[in-house]
Design a protein around this motif. Structure first.
Motif, mmCIF file in Angstrom:
data_model
loop_
_atom_site.group_PDB
_atom_site.id
_atom_site.type_symbol
_atom_site.label_atom_id
_atom_site.label_comp_id
_atom_site.label_asym_id
_atom_site.label_seq_id
_atom_site.Cartn_x
_atom_site.Cartn_y
_atom_site.Cartn_z
ATOM 1 N N ALA A 171 0.828 -1.206 0.000
ATOM 2 C CA ALA A 171 0.000 0.000 0.000
ATOM 3 C C ALA A 171 0.865 1.260 0.000
ATOM 4 O O ALA A 171 0.537 2.254 -0.674
ATOM 5 C CB ALA A 171 -0.938 -0.007 1.206
ATOM 6 N N GLN A 209 1.508 4.243 -3.425
ATOM 7 C CA GLN A 209 1.278 5.689 -3.379
ATOM 8 C C GLN A 209 2.222 6.454 -4.303
ATOM 9 O O GLN A 209 1.936 7.597 -4.679
ATOM 10 C CB GLN A 209 1.439 6.210 -1.944
ATOM 11 C CG GLN A 209 0.490 5.592 -0.936
ATOM 12 C CD GLN A 209 -0.948 5.644 -1.412
ATOM 13 O OE1 GLN A 209 -1.505 6.721 -1.611
ATOM 14 N NE2 GLN A 209 -1.550 4.477 -1.616
ATOM 15 N N PRO A 258 -6.126 7.554 2.772
ATOM 16 C CA PRO A 258 -5.837 6.140 2.995
ATOM 17 C C PRO A 258 -4.912 5.563 1.923
ATOM 18 O O PRO A 258 -4.882 6.065 0.806
ATOM 19 C CB PRO A 258 -7.230 5.496 2.905
ATOM 20 C CG PRO A 258 -7.958 6.360 1.904
ATOM 21 C CD PRO A 258 -7.452 7.760 2.132
ATOM 22 N N TRP A 259 -4.182 4.513 2.304
ATOM 23 C CA TRP A 259 -3.354 3.788 1.347
ATOM 24 C C TRP A 259 -4.082 2.494 0.992
ATOM 25 O O TRP A 259 -4.432 1.704 1.874
ATOM 26 C CB TRP A 259 -2.007 3.434 1.944
ATOM 27 C CG TRP A 259 -1.160 4.578 2.404
ATOM 28 C CD1 TRP A 259 -1.345 5.910 2.170
ATOM 29 C CD2 TRP A 259 0.027 4.475 3.202
ATOM 30 N NE1 TRP A 259 -0.351 6.640 2.758
ATOM 31 C CE2 TRP A 259 0.508 5.793 3.402
ATOM 32 C CE3 TRP A 259 0.726 3.408 3.757
ATOM 33 C CZ2 TRP A 259 1.659 6.064 4.137
ATOM 34 C CZ3 TRP A 259 1.872 3.667 4.491
ATOM 35 C CH2 TRP A 259 2.337 4.980 4.675
ATOM 36 N N GLN A 260 -4.282 2.264 -0.267
ATOM 37 C CA GLN A 260 -4.920 1.017 -0.712
ATOM 38 C C GLN A 260 -3.870 0.034 -1.208
ATOM 39 O O GLN A 260 -2.938 0.413 -1.911
ATOM 40 C CB GLN A 260 -5.920 1.298 -1.830
ATOM 41 C CG GLN A 260 -7.185 1.996 -1.360
ATOM 42 C CD GLN A 260 -8.250 1.994 -2.425
ATOM 43 O OE1 GLN A 260 -7.997 2.254 -3.597
ATOM 44 N NE2 GLN A 260 -9.470 1.696 -2.030
ATOM 45 N N TRP A 261 -4.039 -1.215 -0.837
ATOM 46 C CA TRP A 261 -3.145 -2.237 -1.350
ATOM 47 C C TRP A 261 -3.599 -2.690 -2.744
ATOM 48 O O TRP A 261 -4.667 -2.309 -3.213
ATOM 49 C CB TRP A 261 -3.017 -3.420 -0.397
ATOM 50 C CG TRP A 261 -4.241 -3.818 0.375
ATOM 51 C CD1 TRP A 261 -4.539 -3.495 1.663
ATOM 52 C CD2 TRP A 261 -5.332 -4.640 -0.090
ATOM 53 N NE1 TRP A 261 -5.748 -4.050 2.041
ATOM 54 C CE2 TRP A 261 -6.251 -4.766 0.983
ATOM 55 C CE3 TRP A 261 -5.619 -5.284 -1.285
ATOM 56 C CZ2 TRP A 261 -7.438 -5.501 0.876
ATOM 57 C CZ3 TRP A 261 -6.795 -6.018 -1.404
ATOM 58 C CH2 TRP A 261 -7.685 -6.119 -0.332
ATOM 59 N N THR A 262 -2.774 -3.492 -3.390
ATOM 60 C CA THR A 262 -2.998 -3.875 -4.780
ATOM 61 C C THR A 262 -3.182 -5.382 -4.909
ATOM 62 O O THR A 262 -3.413 -6.084 -3.923
ATOM 63 C CB THR A 262 -1.814 -3.425 -5.660
ATOM 64 O OG1 THR A 262 -0.686 -4.301 -5.419
ATOM 65 C CG2 THR A 262 -1.413 -1.984 -5.378
ATOM 66 N N GLU A 288 -3.788 -8.869 -2.425
ATOM 67 C CA GLU A 288 -4.966 -9.709 -2.640
ATOM 68 C C GLU A 288 -4.565 -11.163 -2.899
ATOM 69 O O GLU A 288 -5.169 -12.096 -2.348
ATOM 70 C CB GLU A 288 -5.783 -9.171 -3.805
ATOM 71 C CG GLU A 288 -7.134 -9.846 -3.965
ATOM 72 C CD GLU A 288 -8.069 -9.007 -4.804
ATOM 73 O OE1 GLU A 288 -8.909 -8.288 -4.217
ATOM 74 O OE2 GLU A 288 -7.957 -9.068 -6.049
ATOM 75 N N ARG A 291 -7.587 -3.730 -8.663
ATOM 76 C CA ARG A 291 -6.395 -3.805 -7.810
ATOM 77 C C ARG A 291 -5.092 -3.744 -8.610
ATOM 78 O O ARG A 291 -4.006 -3.801 -8.028
ATOM 79 C CB ARG A 291 -6.425 -5.095 -6.972
ATOM 80 C CG ARG A 291 -7.546 -5.137 -5.942
ATOM 81 C CD ARG A 291 -7.322 -4.167 -4.812
ATOM 82 N NE ARG A 291 -8.416 -4.203 -3.837
ATOM 83 C CZ ARG A 291 -8.458 -3.444 -2.744
ATOM 84 N NH1 ARG A 291 -7.477 -2.593 -2.486
ATOM 85 N NH2 ARG A 291 -9.483 -3.512 -1.921
ATOM 86 N N GLU A 338 -5.707 0.328 4.387
ATOM 87 C CA GLU A 338 -7.004 -0.322 4.503
ATOM 88 C C GLU A 338 -6.849 -1.716 5.110
ATOM 89 O O GLU A 338 -5.805 -2.356 4.994
ATOM 90 C CB GLU A 338 -7.679 -0.438 3.125
ATOM 91 C CG GLU A 338 -6.932 -1.326 2.142
ATOM 92 C CD GLU A 338 -7.687 -1.475 0.833
ATOM 93 O OE1 GLU A 338 -8.912 -1.713 0.878
ATOM 94 O OE2 GLU A 338 -7.052 -1.374 -0.231
#
Length: 296
Positions: A21, A25, A44-48, A52, A84, A288
């Motif tokens: 995540a 960025q 927020p930082w979202q993972w990829t 997953e 993602r 997240e």
């Protein structure tokens, strides 16, 4: 499998997600200032897809205790979220698996029958290495099984083996020095470009500047195992023996190297997470949550 190894795998997955995540960025416009000043990008930082797919690896290990390839392929397909950041070949393959296709045939036919040598098998495998930390040979064998579901090219398999063994060695108790750490990883990796890159990376352990190491080793710009894994093992080796502030320093090293930053940060994070304390709350709070289905 003991609770300790289960915990090491869960810690590895959590740190992998933070790294993923964080690295993601730096594909967002306007983050160059954060890199220059080492200031954290806003939440927020979202993972990829890295995280997953790693969640599927972790879930199958919890349920089966080993890599059940059919179960792992089914989990990859069921939880695939195009948004993602999956590559087009993987997206197409997983859609076909959901439609009833055989993953063995589909993976083997990728790239005109050569199979993918991308870094996707390596990016998701660190929790597996932590899970099998008591036996690096088993970690290597199970990593290869996890890789060939989507990546049949020998270099992609070698990359996954290298990362899994690195995480397995990291998860063990006792002193850990960079040189011997590299030697144990290299001993399990088949001859080829990844193997050669790891040998070169070991020679660069005296290098301080991650940009110099990335220039010589690659940092995922080509999204291949051979131009991703040697740099990540180099970065992990440099920071594993240092505890306080090590995770953060390794992440800044990774993004300084440019390239496929979410994947290099995910791999390095997953290896470090098998051994070191969790990333600081100031980092974890920006990421997240992992999906409930992962079981983590």
């Amino acid at each position: 499998m003991s609770t300790d190894h289960h915990d090491a795998a869960r810690r590895s997955l959590a740190a992998l997600a933070v790294g993923d995540a964080f690295g993601s960025q730096f594909f967002v416009p306007g983050t160059r200032t954060h890199l220059a000043e080492h200031t954290l990008p806003p939440a927020p930082w979202q993972w990829t897809d890295d995280t997953e797919m790693a969640c599927s690896v972790y879930r199958v290990l919890v349920e089966q205790g080993r890599v059940d390839q059919d179960a792992l392929a089914a989990s990859f397909a069921a939880h695939h979220d195009f948004d993602r950041g999956y590559g087009p070949a993987t997206t197409r393959m997983l859609r076909q698996v959901r439609e009833g296709g055989d993953w063995r045939d589909l993976a083997a036919r990728l790239f005109e029958g050569r199979g993918s040598f991308g870094n996707g098998a390596a990016m998701r495998v660190a929790p597996l290495g932590a899970w099998f930390s008591t036996d690096t040979a088993v970690a290597a064998e199970q990593a290869a099984r996890s890789a060939t579901i989507t990546h049949t090219h020998p270099e992609a398999v070698a990359g996954a083996v290298a990362v899994a063994v690195a995480a397995a060695v990291a998860a063990r108790d006792g002193e850990l020095k960079p040189g011997p750490f590299f030697d144990e990883v290299i001993a399990h990796v088949p001859r080829g470009l990844v193997h050669d890159g790891l040998g070169y990376a070991r020679l660069l352990l005296t290098v301080r500047d991650p940009r110099t190491a990335a220039h010589h080793l690659g940092s995922g710009q080509r999204v291949s195992a051979q131009d991703t894994v040697p740099f990540t093992v180099w970065a992990a080796a440099k920071h594993l023996a240092v505890r306080e502030g090590s995770f953060e320093a390794a992440m800044w090293d990774a993004v300084s190297g440019g390239g496929d930053a979410d994947t290099t940060c995910a791999i390095i994070g997953g290896i470090l997470g098998a051994r070191l304390p969790p990333p600081p709350e100031s980092w974890r709070s920006r990421v997240e949550a992992l999906p409930a289905w992962s079981g983590a």
